[in-house]
Design a protein around this motif. Structure first.
Motif, PDB file in Angstrom:
ATOM      1  N   ASP A 138      16.306  -8.397 -62.970  1.00 40.68           N
ATOM      2  CA  ASP A 138      15.494  -7.212 -63.258  1.00 40.68           C
ATOM      3  C   ASP A 138      15.699  -6.061 -62.284  1.00 40.68           C
ATOM      4  O   ASP A 138      15.206  -4.957 -62.526  1.00 40.68           O
ATOM      5  N   VAL A 139      16.385  -6.319 -61.171  1.00 37.34           N
ATOM      6  CA  VAL A 139      16.544  -5.280 -60.153  1.00 37.34           C
ATOM      7  C   VAL A 139      18.002  -5.186 -59.723  1.00 37.34           C
ATOM      8  O   VAL A 139      18.734  -6.172 -59.761  1.00 37.34           O
ATOM      9  N   GLU A 140      18.404  -3.994 -59.316  1.00 39.97           N
ATOM     10  CA  GLU A 140      19.767  -3.810 -58.816  1.00 39.97           C
ATOM     11  C   GLU A 140      19.933  -4.380 -57.420  1.00 39.97           C
ATOM     12  O   GLU A 140      21.004  -4.879 -57.061  1.00 39.97           O
ATOM     13  N   ARG A 141      18.876  -4.301 -56.628  1.00 40.63           N
ATOM     14  CA  ARG A 141      18.923  -4.802 -55.252  1.00 40.63           C
ATOM     15  C   ARG A 141      17.782  -5.785 -55.048  1.00 40.63           C
ATOM     16  O   ARG A 141      16.629  -5.506 -55.375  1.00 40.63           O
ATOM     17  N   GLY A 142      18.115  -6.929 -54.481  1.00 37.62           N
ATOM     18  CA  GLY A 142      17.117  -7.955 -54.238  1.00 37.62           C
ATOM     19  C   GLY A 142      16.388  -7.757 -52.928  1.00 37.62           C
ATOM     20  O   GLY A 142      16.660  -6.828 -52.167  1.00 37.62           O
ATOM     21  N   LYS A 143      15.446  -8.643 -52.638  1.00 37.80           N
ATOM     22  CA  LYS A 143      14.721  -8.617 -51.375  1.00 37.80           C
ATOM     23  C   LYS A 143      15.728  -8.673 -50.225  1.00 37.80           C
ATOM     24  O   LYS A 143      16.723  -9.368 -50.317  1.00 37.80           O
ATOM     25  N   PRO A 144      15.532  -7.912 -49.167  1.00 35.34           N
ATOM     26  CA  PRO A 144      14.321  -7.208 -48.720  1.00 35.34           C
ATOM     27  C   PRO A 144      14.069  -5.847 -49.361  1.00 35.34           C
ATOM     28  O   PRO A 144      13.151  -5.144 -48.939  1.00 35.34           O
ATOM     29  N   ASP A 145      14.871  -5.455 -50.339  1.00 37.77           N
ATOM     30  CA  ASP A 145      14.583  -4.214 -51.046  1.00 37.77           C
ATOM     31  C   ASP A 145      13.241  -4.361 -51.781  1.00 37.77           C
ATOM     32  O   ASP A 145      12.953  -5.418 -52.349  1.00 37.77           O
ATOM     33  N   PRO A 146      12.418  -3.319 -51.804  1.00 35.60           N
ATOM     34  CA  PRO A 146      11.079  -3.414 -52.404  1.00 35.60           C
ATOM     35  C   PRO A 146      11.047  -3.265 -53.917  1.00 35.60           C
ATOM     36  O   PRO A 146       9.968  -3.328 -54.514  1.00 35.60           O
ATOM     37  N   ALA A 147      12.206  -3.070 -54.563  1.00 30.54           N
ATOM     38  CA  ALA A 147      12.220  -2.738 -55.989  1.00 30.54           C
ATOM     39  C   ALA A 147      11.474  -3.751 -56.850  1.00 30.54           C
ATOM     40  O   ALA A 147      10.765  -3.378 -57.795  1.00 30.54           O
ATOM     41  N   GLY A 148      11.624  -5.044 -56.559  1.00 33.65           N
ATOM     42  CA  GLY A 148      10.978  -6.062 -57.378  1.00 33.65           C
ATOM     43  C   GLY A 148       9.472  -5.968 -57.358  1.00 33.65           C
ATOM     44  O   GLY A 148       8.809  -6.058 -58.414  1.00 33.65           O
ATOM     45  N   ARG A 150       7.664  -3.324 -56.536  1.00 26.89           N
ATOM     46  CA  ARG A 150       7.238  -2.067 -57.164  1.00 26.89           C
ATOM     47  C   ARG A 150       7.296  -2.165 -58.688  1.00 26.89           C
ATOM     48  O   ARG A 150       6.422  -1.660 -59.396  1.00 26.89           O
ATOM     49  N   LEU A 151       8.327  -2.853 -59.203  1.00 22.47           N
ATOM     50  CA  LEU A 151       8.444  -3.028 -60.645  1.00 22.47           C
ATOM     51  C   LEU A 151       7.310  -3.888 -61.187  1.00 22.47           C
ATOM     52  O   LEU A 151       6.762  -3.600 -62.256  1.00 22.47           O
ATOM     53  N   ALA A 152       6.935  -4.920 -60.467  1.00 16.57           N
ATOM     54  CA  ALA A 152       5.832  -5.774 -60.908  1.00 16.57           C
ATOM     55  C   ALA A 152       4.531  -4.985 -60.999  1.00 16.57           C
ATOM     56  O   ALA A 152       3.786  -5.106 -61.979  1.00 16.57           O
ATOM     57  N   ALA A 153       4.246  -4.179 -59.976  1.00 16.11           N
ATOM     58  CA  ALA A 153       3.036  -3.354 -60.007  1.00 16.11           C
ATOM     59  C   ALA A 153       3.067  -2.388 -61.186  1.00 16.11           C
ATOM     60  O   ALA A 153       2.061  -2.200 -61.882  1.00 16.11           O
ATOM     61  N   GLN A 154       4.224  -1.793 -61.412  1.00 19.02           N
ATOM     62  CA  GLN A 154       4.369  -0.855 -62.522  1.00 19.02           C
ATOM     63  C   GLN A 154       4.090  -1.537 -63.856  1.00 19.02           C
ATOM     64  O   GLN A 154       3.375  -0.996 -64.713  1.00 19.02           O
ATOM     65  N   ARG A 155       4.632  -2.724 -64.048  1.00 15.89           N
ATOM     66  CA  ARG A 155       4.435  -3.438 -65.320  1.00 15.89           C
ATOM     67  C   ARG A 155       2.996  -3.897 -65.504  1.00 15.89           C
ATOM     68  O   ARG A 155       2.522  -4.045 -66.633  1.00 15.89           O
ATOM     69  N   LEU A 156       2.301  -4.131 -64.392  1.00 15.05           N
ATOM     70  CA  LEU A 156       0.886  -4.483 -64.479  1.00 15.05           C
ATOM     71  C   LEU A 156       0.000  -3.250 -64.632  1.00 15.05           C
ATOM     72  O   LEU A 156      -1.190  -3.378 -64.918  1.00 15.05           O
ATOM     73  N   ALA A 169       8.945 -15.861 -46.698  1.00 11.20           N
ATOM     74  CA  ALA A 169      10.242 -15.710 -46.035  1.00 11.20           C
ATOM     75  C   ALA A 169      10.429 -14.289 -45.519  1.00 11.20           C
ATOM     76  O   ALA A 169       9.857 -13.340 -46.069  1.00 11.20           O
ATOM     77  N   PRO A 170      11.235 -14.125 -44.478  1.00 11.08           N
ATOM     78  CA  PRO A 170      11.409 -12.793 -43.886  1.00 11.08           C
ATOM     79  C   PRO A 170      11.841 -11.722 -44.874  1.00 11.08           C
ATOM     80  O   PRO A 170      11.320 -10.597 -44.834  1.00 11.08           O
ATOM     81  N   ALA A 171      12.791 -12.029 -45.760  1.00  9.62           N
ATOM     82  CA  ALA A 171      13.266 -11.014 -46.706  1.00  9.62           C
ATOM     83  C   ALA A 171      12.150 -10.567 -47.635  1.00  9.62           C
ATOM     84  O   ALA A 171      12.004  -9.376 -47.934  1.00  9.62           O
ATOM     85  N   GLY A 172      11.339 -11.512 -48.099  1.00  4.04           N
ATOM     86  CA  GLY A 172      10.240 -11.165 -48.991  1.00  4.04           C
ATOM     87  C   GLY A 172       9.126 -10.426 -48.292  1.00  4.04           C
ATOM     88  O   GLY A 172       8.523  -9.505 -48.853  1.00  4.04           O
ATOM     89  N   ILE A 173       8.830 -10.836 -47.058  1.00  6.50           N
ATOM     90  CA  ILE A 173       7.814 -10.133 -46.277  1.00  6.50           C
ATOM     91  C   ILE A 173       8.228  -8.679 -46.088  1.00  6.50           C
ATOM     92  O   ILE A 173       7.429  -7.758 -46.271  1.00  6.50           O
ATOM     93  N   ALA A 174       9.500  -8.474 -45.737  1.00 10.59           N
ATOM     94  CA  ALA A 174      10.006  -7.114 -45.558  1.00 10.59           C
ATOM     95  C   ALA A 174       9.933  -6.324 -46.856  1.00 10.59           C
ATOM     96  O   ALA A 174       9.637  -5.121 -46.845  1.00 10.59           O
ATOM     97  N   ALA A 175      10.199  -6.984 -47.984  1.00 10.39           N
ATOM     98  CA  ALA A 175      10.126  -6.309 -49.285  1.00 10.39           C
ATOM     99  C   ALA A 175       8.709  -5.869 -49.596  1.00 10.39           C
ATOM    100  O   ALA A 175       8.476  -4.753 -50.072  1.00 10.39           O
ATOM    101  N   GLY A 176       7.736  -6.737 -49.330  1.00 11.06           N
ATOM    102  CA  GLY A 176       6.349  -6.376 -49.565  1.00 11.06           C
ATOM    103  C   GLY A 176       5.901  -5.222 -48.693  1.00 11.06           C
ATOM    104  O   GLY A 176       5.217  -4.300 -49.151  1.00 11.06           O
ATOM    105  N   GLU A 177       6.310  -5.259 -47.428  1.00 12.10           N
ATOM    106  CA  GLU A 177       5.982  -4.169 -46.509  1.00 12.10           C
ATOM    107  C   GLU A 177       6.579  -2.855 -46.992  1.00 12.10           C
ATOM    108  O   GLU A 177       5.902  -1.822 -47.032  1.00 12.10           O
ATOM    109  N   ALA A 178       7.862  -2.889 -47.338  1.00 11.38           N
ATOM    110  CA  ALA A 178       8.554  -1.678 -47.755  1.00 11.38           C
ATOM    111  C   ALA A 178       8.011  -1.133 -49.064  1.00 11.38           C
ATOM    112  O   ALA A 178       8.051   0.085 -49.301  1.00 11.38           O
ATOM    113  N   ALA A 179       7.487  -2.021 -49.901  1.00 13.83           N
ATOM    114  CA  ALA A 179       6.921  -1.577 -51.178  1.00 13.83           C
ATOM    115  C   ALA A 179       5.637  -0.790 -50.969  1.00 13.83           C
ATOM    116  O   ALA A 179       5.266   0.043 -51.800  1.00 13.83           O
ATOM    117  N   GLY A 180       4.937  -1.059 -49.868  1.00 15.68           N
ATOM    118  CA  GLY A 180       3.674  -0.384 -49.603  1.00 15.68           C
ATOM    119  C   GLY A 180       2.458  -1.221 -49.893  1.00 15.68           C
ATOM    120  O   GLY A 180       1.335  -0.707 -49.941  1.00 15.68           O
TER     121      GLY A 180
END
Length: 221
Positions: A138-148, A150-156, A169-180
């Motif tokens: 569903d995303v072009e870039r995986g974690k730690p990129d925040p796209a996933g 942000r997309l989940a919030a958008q769909r909800l 995990a560190p990559a997911g934590i960073a993704a959540g942080e970067a997503a806001g």
């Protein structure tokens, strides 16, 4: 403690969950497959295995900079092994009851796994997939990129700033942080401990969840 930036409980609009290590435990199965993969390529599994968690398979393989590697073939090899090996895959304690209490339009799963692997592991663990399931495709870039996230919030249909991300995990934590979003770290399936400033949850049986009349979600851990 109460999961909130201040002293008063905060009502979130949605909960966004990573899958592996957060809702289900699949660490042993994943590490068995990745150990075999590493040995095939002459990579030291001891140093390599801690780096696989929370990251898309293609990104993990790409990082190894293997000469002449057929990326698509290697991804298919790993995924086939992971789909076939679900021995020991189980829910994090309390996770099934916890998500059953959530309104269907107030939670999502955001995983670095592909859709077939996510479905196989959720089924093996007895966790009913949510209406919003964001996978590697569903995303072009995986974690730690925040796209996933942000997309989940958008769909909800909610603001990511009003979401609580559950990660391990560190990559997911960073993704959540970067997503806001705010982040809660689930420690139940940790095999490689890490330091984090975020609130921690040992398992869902220790959490107190309140679903407000308007659908707001308040959590104490």
């Amino acid at each position: 403690m109460t999961v909130s930036p201040g002293s008063a409980p905060r009502a979130y609009r949605a909960f966004l969950f990573d899958m592996d290590g957060t809702l289900i435990t699949s660490t042993a199965a994943a590490e068995r497959v990745w150990t075999r993969w590493a040995e095939r390529h002459g990579i030291d599994p001891v140093a390599f295995i801690p780096t696989i968690h929370g990251v898309r398979t293609a990104d993990t393989i790409r990082r190894q900079n293997l000469p002449g590697v057929d990326l698509a073939a290697e991804v298919a090899w790993v995924e086939r092994g992971e789909i076939e090996d679900v021995e020991g895959v189980a829910p994090i304690p309390g996770a099934i009851d916890f998500v059953k209490r959530l309104p269907p339009d107030r939670w999502a799963v955001v995983t670095s796994a592909t859709a077939p692997l996510a479905q196989a592991r959720l089924k093996a663990a007895g966790v009913e997939p949510p209406a919003v399931l964001i996978t590697a495709e569903d995303v072009e870039r995986g974690k730690p990129d925040p796209a996933g996230y942000r997309l989940a919030a958008q769909r909800l249909g909610v603001d990511i700033a009003d979401c609580l991300v559950f990660e391990d995990a560190p990559a997911g934590i960073a993704a959540g942080e970067a997503a806001g979003a705010e982040v809660l770290v689930v420690t139940a399936a940790w095999s490689h401990p890490l330091e984090t400033p975020h609130p921690q949850l040992s398992d869902y049986g220790t959490a107190t969840l309140v679903v407000e009349a308007d659908g707001g979600l308040t959590l104490s851990v």
